[in-house]
Design a protein around this motif. Structure first.
Motif, PDB file in Angstrom:
ATOM      1  N   ARG A 207       0.833  -1.199   0.000  1.00 49.82           N
ATOM      2  CA  ARG A 207       0.000   0.000   0.000  1.00 49.82           C
ATOM      3  C   ARG A 207       0.875   1.260   0.000  1.00 49.82           C
ATOM      4  O   ARG A 207       1.944   1.266   0.585  1.00 49.82           O
ATOM      5  N   SER A 215       3.049  -2.651   5.559  1.00 48.96           N
ATOM      6  CA  SER A 215       1.650  -2.294   5.738  1.00 48.96           C
ATOM      7  C   SER A 215       0.896  -3.474   6.344  1.00 48.96           C
ATOM      8  O   SER A 215       0.936  -4.581   5.837  1.00 48.96           O
ATOM      9  N   ARG A 217      -2.106  -3.909   6.179  1.00 46.91           N
ATOM     10  CA  ARG A 217      -3.188  -4.282   5.275  1.00 46.91           C
ATOM     11  C   ARG A 217      -2.665  -4.944   4.009  1.00 46.91           C
ATOM     12  O   ARG A 217      -3.429  -5.377   3.176  1.00 46.91           O
ATOM     13  N   ARG A 271      -7.159  13.476  14.249  1.00 47.50           N
ATOM     14  CA  ARG A 271      -8.266  13.056  13.380  1.00 47.50           C
ATOM     15  C   ARG A 271      -8.160  13.713  12.009  1.00 47.50           C
ATOM     16  O   ARG A 271      -8.385  13.073  10.977  1.00 47.50           O
ATOM     17  N   TRP A 274      -5.448  11.853  10.039  1.00 49.90           N
ATOM     18  CA  TRP A 274      -5.892  10.556   9.516  1.00 49.90           C
ATOM     19  C   TRP A 274      -6.829  10.742   8.325  1.00 49.90           C
ATOM     20  O   TRP A 274      -6.772  10.003   7.345  1.00 49.90           O
ATOM     21  N   GLN A 275      -7.702  11.748   8.398  1.00 47.75           N
ATOM     22  CA  GLN A 275      -8.594  12.014   7.271  1.00 47.75           C
ATOM     23  C   GLN A 275      -7.815  12.449   6.030  1.00 47.75           C
ATOM     24  O   GLN A 275      -8.105  12.019   4.905  1.00 47.75           O
ATOM     25  N   MET A 277      -4.697  11.658   5.345  1.00 51.63           N
ATOM     26  CA  MET A 277      -3.981  10.496   4.835  1.00 51.63           C
ATOM     27  C   MET A 277      -4.906   9.571   4.050  1.00 51.63           C
ATOM     28  O   MET A 277      -4.509   8.994   3.036  1.00 51.63           O
ATOM     29  N   ARG A 278      -6.149   9.432   4.499  1.00 49.89           N
ATOM     30  CA  ARG A 278      -7.100   8.587   3.775  1.00 49.89           C
ATOM     31  C   ARG A 278      -7.384   9.172   2.388  1.00 49.89           C
ATOM     32  O   ARG A 278      -7.420   8.448   1.388  1.00 49.89           O
ATOM     33  N   ARG A 279      -7.585  10.488   2.326  1.00 48.78           N
ATOM     34  CA  ARG A 279      -7.812  11.124   1.027  1.00 48.78           C
ATOM     35  C   ARG A 279      -6.598  10.981   0.124  1.00 48.78           C
ATOM     36  O   ARG A 279      -6.725  10.715  -1.090  1.00 48.78           O
ATOM     37  N   ARG A 281      -4.267   8.675   0.184  1.00 47.10           N
ATOM     38  CA  ARG A 281      -4.135   7.304  -0.300  1.00 47.10           C
ATOM     39  C   ARG A 281      -4.989   7.099  -1.545  1.00 47.10           C
ATOM     40  O   ARG A 281      -4.561   6.489  -2.521  1.00 47.10           O
ATOM     41  N   GLY A 282      -6.221   7.602  -1.504  1.00 45.47           N
ATOM     42  CA  GLY A 282      -7.108   7.461  -2.662  1.00 45.47           C
ATOM     43  C   GLY A 282      -6.562   8.171  -3.883  1.00 45.47           C
ATOM     44  O   GLY A 282      -6.626   7.640  -5.003  1.00 45.47           O
ATOM     45  N   ARG A 285      -3.532   6.129  -5.214  1.00 45.84           N
ATOM     46  CA  ARG A 285      -3.951   4.894  -5.879  1.00 45.84           C
ATOM     47  C   ARG A 285      -4.575   5.199  -7.237  1.00 45.84           C
ATOM     48  O   ARG A 285      -4.337   4.506  -8.222  1.00 45.84           O
TER      49      ARG A 285
END
Length: 297
Positions: A207, A215, A217, A271, A274-275, A277-279, A281-282, A285
């Motif tokens: 990932r 990772s 995951r 928080r 983390w938000q 980082m999630r964006r 990652r998308g 990818r």
């Protein structure tokens, strides 16, 4: 080794990162989304693109994907690459590029970093070893690889290239790069002999964001953790991973532009991190693995 591609790869010393960014910005290039640098971390590569499209430029500051550059920010490494450089003719111009030994290390490490999905890089490796393999100082390559902690990955690349493409490197290469048995075993468990099809890449590849091979995951996470624990930089890696999960509040405030007020508590900023980082990652990818966005069937 030259082939048609959609980007231009440049190699620069880490100390020149700001200057490179400024020069490319003057020519209409802007950096693509990338994770923020954590305390002590160094940039590996920055992808620059133009708004109007066209070729993009990948500037590598850490082509061997060491994550932890030496105390001199890799200056000695870059000086060695420059001293061993060769020149190739491109469009009537003589351009410097890595010498054969350094090309091998770069290609092998790059293949591993991308989970051995890139057939074009395997082709580059095959051509390089065919034309220059017998002239490479393999003892020097092996010595430097051991010092940097990447010898196991270079050896695994040779194994997979031999199994998938019947590549046979010089005997000196196998001897010089052969790591201890535990390292060989762990690499084989993370990257199996059967190379997966590119359609399966989103499910089986490492990932982005989190350091490759580690990772939780991704595949082989326990083997990846064991591999890192065998490395002499293990404690630095653990501190780095801890900062990935919960960075210091001073870093959070500096990164997300917050003044030290009650509203910018550690929990709120964490928080937000983390938000973000999630964006990110998308975005990464979608940029690097467009097949993952294709509908099934």
């Amino acid at each position: 080794v030259l082939r048609e591609h959609l980007d231009v790869d440049l190699l620069a010393p880490a100390a020149a990162a700001e200057t490179v960014g400024r020069v490319l910005g003057d020519h209409g290039y802007a950096p693509a989304p990338q994770p923020p640098l954590y305390p002590g971390e160094r940039p590996a590569t920055i992808d620059y693109r133009r708004v109007d499209g066209g070729w993009h430029i990948d500037v590598a500051y850490d082509p061997l994907r060491l994550f932890w550059l030496p105390a001199d920010d890799g200056t000695a490494l870059f000086d060695g690459w420059w001293a061993r450089r060769q020149h190739v003719a491109v469009g009537g111009c003589e351009l410097p590029t890595l010498g054969p030994a350094d090309q091998f290390a770069h290609l092998a490490r790059h293949l591993q970093f991308h989970d051995y999905f890139r057939v074009n890089s395997f082709l580059d490796l095959l051509l390089l070893l065919r034309d220059h393999g017998s002239g490479i100082d393999w003892e020097a390559v092996g010595g430097e690889a051991r010092g940097l902690g990447i010898g196991g990955g270079l050896y695994r690349t040779l194994e997979l290239a031999r199994g998938a493409y019947d590549l046979e490197a010089p005997p000196e290469a196998w001897r010089a790069l052969r790591p201890r048995a535990a390292v060989r075993l762990l690499h084989r468990r993370i990257w199996e002999d059967a190379l997966p099809a590119v359609q399966l890449r989103p499910a089986v590849a490492g990932r982005p964001i989190v350091p490759r091979f580690l990772s939780l995951r991704g595949p082989g996470s326990l083997s990846g953790a064991a591999l890192h624990m065998l490395d002499r930089r293990r404690w630095r890696t653990l501190r780095y991973l801890a900062h990935r999960v919960a960075p210091p509040i001073a870093w959070l405030r500096a990164t997300y532009g917050e003044e030290p007020t009650p509203a910018s508590s550690f929990a709120v900023l964490l928080r937000r991190h983390w938000q973000a980082m999630r964006r990110l990652r998308g975005e990464i990818r979608a940029r690097d693995d467009p097949a993952s966005a294709l509908p099934a069937g």
